[in-house]
Structures are given as C-alpha cells and as structure tokens.
Design a protein around this motif. Structure first.
Motif, short mmCIF file in Angstrom:
data_model
loop_
_atom_site.label_atom_id
_atom_site.label_comp_id
_atom_site.label_asym_id
_atom_site.label_seq_id
_atom_site.Cartn_x
_atom_site.Cartn_y
_atom_site.Cartn_z
N PRO A 178 9.27 8.90 -6.23
CA PRO A 178 10.51 9.33 -5.57
C PRO A 178 11.33 8.13 -5.08
O PRO A 178 10.80 7.07 -4.78
CB PRO A 178 10.01 10.14 -4.37
CG PRO A 178 8.62 10.50 -4.68
CD PRO A 178 8.09 9.44 -5.57
N LEU A 179 12.60 8.35 -5.04
CA LEU A 179 13.54 7.32 -4.64
C LEU A 179 13.28 6.83 -3.22
O LEU A 179 13.43 5.64 -2.92
CB LEU A 179 14.97 7.86 -4.77
CG LEU A 179 16.09 6.87 -4.68
CD1 LEU A 179 15.95 5.82 -5.77
CD2 LEU A 179 17.41 7.58 -4.80
N VAL A 180 12.83 7.73 -2.36
CA VAL A 180 12.57 7.37 -0.97
C VAL A 180 11.48 6.31 -0.88
O VAL A 180 11.58 5.35 -0.10
CB VAL A 180 12.17 8.63 -0.16
CG1 VAL A 180 11.73 8.27 1.24
CG2 VAL A 180 13.30 9.61 -0.14
N ILE A 181 10.44 6.44 -1.67
CA ILE A 181 9.35 5.47 -1.64
C ILE A 181 9.82 4.11 -2.12
O ILE A 181 9.43 3.07 -1.59
CB ILE A 181 8.15 6.00 -2.46
CG1 ILE A 181 7.55 7.21 -1.75
CG2 ILE A 181 7.11 4.92 -2.66
CD1 ILE A 181 6.43 7.87 -2.47
N LEU A 185 0.83 -1.21 0.00
CA LEU A 185 0.00 0.00 0.00
C LEU A 185 0.86 1.26 0.00
O LEU A 185 0.54 2.24 -0.68
CB LEU A 185 -0.95 0.00 1.20
CG LEU A 185 -2.19 -0.86 1.09
CD1 LEU A 185 -2.96 -0.85 2.40
CD2 LEU A 185 -3.06 -0.37 -0.05
N PHE A 186 1.93 1.23 0.77
CA PHE A 186 2.84 2.38 0.80
C PHE A 186 3.41 2.64 -0.59
O PHE A 186 3.43 3.78 -1.07
CB PHE A 186 3.96 2.12 1.81
CG PHE A 186 4.88 3.29 1.97
CD1 PHE A 186 4.54 4.34 2.80
CD2 PHE A 186 6.09 3.33 1.30
CE1 PHE A 186 5.39 5.42 2.95
CE2 PHE A 186 6.94 4.40 1.44
CZ PHE A 186 6.59 5.45 2.27
N LEU A 245 0.74 6.33 -7.02
CA LEU A 245 -0.43 7.09 -7.46
C LEU A 245 -0.26 8.59 -7.25
O LEU A 245 -0.76 9.39 -8.03
CB LEU A 245 -1.68 6.62 -6.72
CG LEU A 245 -2.20 5.23 -7.10
CD1 LEU A 245 -3.36 4.85 -6.20
CD2 LEU A 245 -2.62 5.20 -8.56
N LEU A 246 0.43 8.98 -6.19
CA LEU A 246 0.57 10.40 -5.88
C LEU A 246 1.62 11.11 -6.72
O LEU A 246 1.50 12.30 -6.97
CB LEU A 246 0.90 10.58 -4.39
CG LEU A 246 -0.20 10.21 -3.40
CD1 LEU A 246 0.28 10.41 -1.97
CD2 LEU A 246 -1.45 11.02 -3.65
N TYR A 247 2.63 10.39 -7.11
CA TYR A 247 3.74 11.02 -7.83
C TYR A 247 3.91 10.35 -9.19
O TYR A 247 3.87 9.13 -9.29
CB TYR A 247 5.04 10.88 -7.03
CG TYR A 247 4.95 11.47 -5.65
CD1 TYR A 247 5.02 12.83 -5.45
CD2 TYR A 247 4.79 10.64 -4.55
CE1 TYR A 247 4.93 13.37 -4.17
CE2 TYR A 247 4.70 11.16 -3.27
CZ TYR A 247 4.77 12.52 -3.09
OH TYR A 247 4.68 13.05 -1.84
N ASP A 248 4.16 11.17 -10.21
CA ASP A 248 4.35 10.61 -11.54
C ASP A 248 5.69 9.88 -11.63
O ASP A 248 5.72 8.69 -11.87
CB ASP A 248 4.22 11.70 -12.61
CG ASP A 248 4.26 11.12 -14.01
OD1 ASP A 248 4.03 9.91 -14.15
OD2 ASP A 248 4.51 11.89 -14.94
N PRO A 249 6.82 10.55 -11.45
CA PRO A 249 8.02 9.73 -11.23
C PRO A 249 8.08 9.41 -9.73
O PRO A 249 8.11 10.31 -8.90
CB PRO A 249 9.17 10.63 -11.65
CG PRO A 249 8.66 12.01 -11.49
CD PRO A 249 7.16 11.95 -11.66
#
Length: 107
Positions: free
Chosen positions: A47-50, A34-35, A41-45
């Motif tokens: 982020p590396l952190v996710i 889910l994370f 879903l929130l970011y188009d590219p």
C-alpha cells in the motif's frame, strides 16, 4: 604527549556519546526498515501508505537526533556527534524520499 606523561594512565571514563548516537541512528533505520519489510510481507501490492511512512519515520528520527543535539549542547557535552547523526538521517531521508517519489509515479 610529552616524555613526562609516558607512564601516566588516564582515569577518565570514556564518553559514551558516540555509542549512544550510533545506536540511536541504527535503531531508527531498523525500525523504519522493519515497518517497510513487514508491510511488504503482509501485502502483495504494498500500500501507498507503507511506502510513504518509511521516509517519515526516518525524518522523525532525524528530528529526534536534532533534539538530542540541542540537549547535549545545553549540557555542554559533545553535541557535534549528535549533529552528525542527524545529518546522516536527513541524508537518508532525502534518498528514501527519492525512492518514494518514483514509487508514487509508478502507481
């Protein structure tokens, strides 16, 4: 079972250890997925952190399963089931770490 025991009905309560360990492992996987899914879903590219946090969540879940293994062993319970859950999560961590490594190299 001997022929003498054929009509005996067991009054022991079933051990909930397997259900608890399976529920724990599935919960860890769902939370990590889910994370990652919400981040996608929130970011188009993404982020590396996710991308990095997904294997870390699975590793933390494996550590929690190892903690439950130790606690169940101390209580003289069926600790092998929890150890199996921790090995499963550790294997999933290594697999997801491989995917994270390739995502890091693509950036």
């Amino acid at each position: 079972m001997t022929p003498m025991d054929a009509g005996v009905i067991s009054t022991q309560k079933p051990d909930p250890t397997f259900r608890q360990a399976a529920t724990y492992a599935i919960t860890v996987i769902v939370i990590a997925a889910l994370f990652l899914g919400v981040g996608g879903l929130l970011y188009d590219p993404v982020p590396l952190v996710i991308i990095i946090v997904f294997p870390l969540l699975v590793l933390a879940g494996a550590g929690g399963a190892l903690w439950w293994t130790f606690r169940t062993w101390q209580a003289k319970g069926r600790w092998q089931i929890w150890q199996g859950a921790s090995w499963f999560l550790l294997a999933l961590f290594l697999i997801s770490l491989g995917g994270t490594g390739s995502a890091l190299l693509d950036r």
